[in-house]
Design a protein around this motif. Structure first.
Motif, mmCIF file in Angstrom:
data_model
loop_
_atom_site.group_PDB
_atom_site.id
_atom_site.type_symbol
_atom_site.label_atom_id
_atom_site.label_comp_id
_atom_site.label_asym_id
_atom_site.label_seq_id
_atom_site.Cartn_x
_atom_site.Cartn_y
_atom_site.Cartn_z
ATOM 1 N N PRO A 126 -58.138 6.580 -49.556
ATOM 2 C CA PRO A 126 -56.693 6.572 -49.811
ATOM 3 C C PRO A 126 -56.317 5.347 -50.641
ATOM 4 C CG PRO A 126 -57.174 6.912 -47.476
ATOM 5 C CD PRO A 126 -58.461 6.526 -48.128
ATOM 6 N N ALA A 127 -55.170 5.420 -51.278
ATOM 7 C CA ALA A 127 -54.769 4.373 -52.224
ATOM 8 C C ALA A 127 -54.863 2.966 -51.637
ATOM 9 C CB ALA A 127 -53.353 4.657 -52.713
ATOM 10 N N GLY A 128 -54.406 2.796 -50.404
ATOM 11 C CA GLY A 128 -54.408 1.467 -49.808
ATOM 12 C C GLY A 128 -55.793 0.915 -49.528
ATOM 13 N N MET A 129 -56.773 1.799 -49.390
ATOM 14 C CA MET A 129 -58.129 1.375 -49.061
ATOM 15 C C MET A 129 -59.027 1.238 -50.287
ATOM 16 S SD MET A 129 -58.236 1.051 -45.740
ATOM 17 C CE MET A 129 -56.626 0.288 -46.054
ATOM 18 N N ALA A 130 -58.592 1.762 -51.421
ATOM 19 C CA ALA A 130 -59.454 1.830 -52.603
ATOM 20 C C ALA A 130 -59.900 0.453 -53.075
ATOM 21 C CB ALA A 130 -58.745 2.584 -53.716
ATOM 22 N N LYS A 131 -59.065 -0.575 -52.881
ATOM 23 C CA LYS A 131 -59.453 -1.901 -53.355
ATOM 24 C C LYS A 131 -60.247 -2.683 -52.312
ATOM 25 C CE LYS A 131 -54.956 -3.890 -52.057
ATOM 26 N NZ LYS A 131 -53.732 -4.562 -52.567
#
Length: 283
Positions: A126-131
């Motif tokens: 998910p977007a929040g975990m991608a980094k």
């Protein structure tokens, strides 16, 4: 110590809470494996983050430090401890893996007392975990003494291609290991009405039915920071039917099956993998 191929086979997916305390987690894994062994389980799926827990929020702050799980070596002491606990059982579980160059992977491992049977690194974040995590690069099935299987982690099951890739690689059983929480943006008064609870079940049943495979869906329960995990572990048959389940609290969703017989029966008339028309899909 290798598990023997037997039919029928008792399989189970766990709902349980795990933490940053690795000693606590190993003790809890040992208790779950002991209970499963008493019940005659041959294949057990534990949640994502069974060693070291999961993140505490899916919306990391740009100013606050992120509370990440401990990064573990893929062949480290913790994984080897679970190998010792597993004995004759095939056990799948998730953890945060330390990469060779310091990167972190949301990872899963399948093992038994003889050692490692298969691995997977989560592909879809998910977007929040991608980094925070490096994505894995694909999906591969692997052979076990109980049959050919594959693994998915959390968000992977949102994408039909994930489970389809494993089925095309010969998997007849898929273990999906999750730390899947209730909705962060549209909280429902009851968990049964929660959007994420509905999607969690929908994806499990859809991935099993469209590929005509057995699916074991394990999930964290309890709370971790801002996240309230769903629990709701289940075993889904190749027709999309829920064969066993837990609800929000911890427990084992357990059933006895003949994997080959069930999958063969589901594919006897309509064989979805054979009926595909890849040239028509355009992607």
């Amino acid at each position: 110590m290798t598990p023997s191929l037997r039919s029928p086979l008792r399989i189970a997916a766990a709902a349980a809470h795990f933490t940053r305390d690795l000693d606590f987690d190993l003790e809890r894994i040992g208790v779950i494996i002991a209970h499963a062994r008493e019940a005659g389980v041959g294949l057990l799926a534990l949640p994502d983050g069974a060693l070291g827990g999961y993140v505490t929020d899916l919306r990391p702050s740009d100013t606050e430090p992120v509370d990440l799980p401990p990064a573990l070596e893929p062949n480290g002491d913790e994984v080897r401890s679970v190998i010792d606990l597993a004995g004759e059982m095939v056990v799948c579980l998730g953890y945060c893996e330390q990469g060779p160059d310091g990167e972190r992977y949301n990872a899963a491992v399948a093992l038994c007392g003889d050692g490692i049977l298969g691995r997977h690194r989560k592909v879809h974040h998910p977007a929040g975990m991608a980094k925070l995590f490096t994505p894995g690069c694909g999906f591969s099935a692997f052979d076990t003494p109980l049959g050919r299987m594959g693994m998915l982690i959390d968000h992977d099951k949102t994408f039909p291609e994930s489970a389809r890739s494993l089925a095309l690689d010969g998997a007849t059983m898929i273990a999906c290991l999750s730390a899947w929480p209730t909705s962060l943006t549209n909280r429902a008064p009851r968990m049964a009405q929660d959007r994420q609870a509905r999607l969690f079940d929908l994806y499990d049943q859809s991935r099993a039915a469209e590929n005509q495979v057995l699916l074991l869906s394990a999930n964290q329960s309890g709370r971790s920071g801002a996240l309230h995990f769903l629990g709701r572990a289940k075993v889904v048959g190749p027709g999309g039917e829920i064969l066993a389940r837990t609800w929000s609290k911890g427990g084992l969703a357990m059933t006895e099956v003949d994997p080959s017989e069930m999958v063969d029966a589901a594919r006897a008339v309509l064989h979805h993998l054979d009926e595909r028309r890849p040239s028509a899909y355009g992607c």
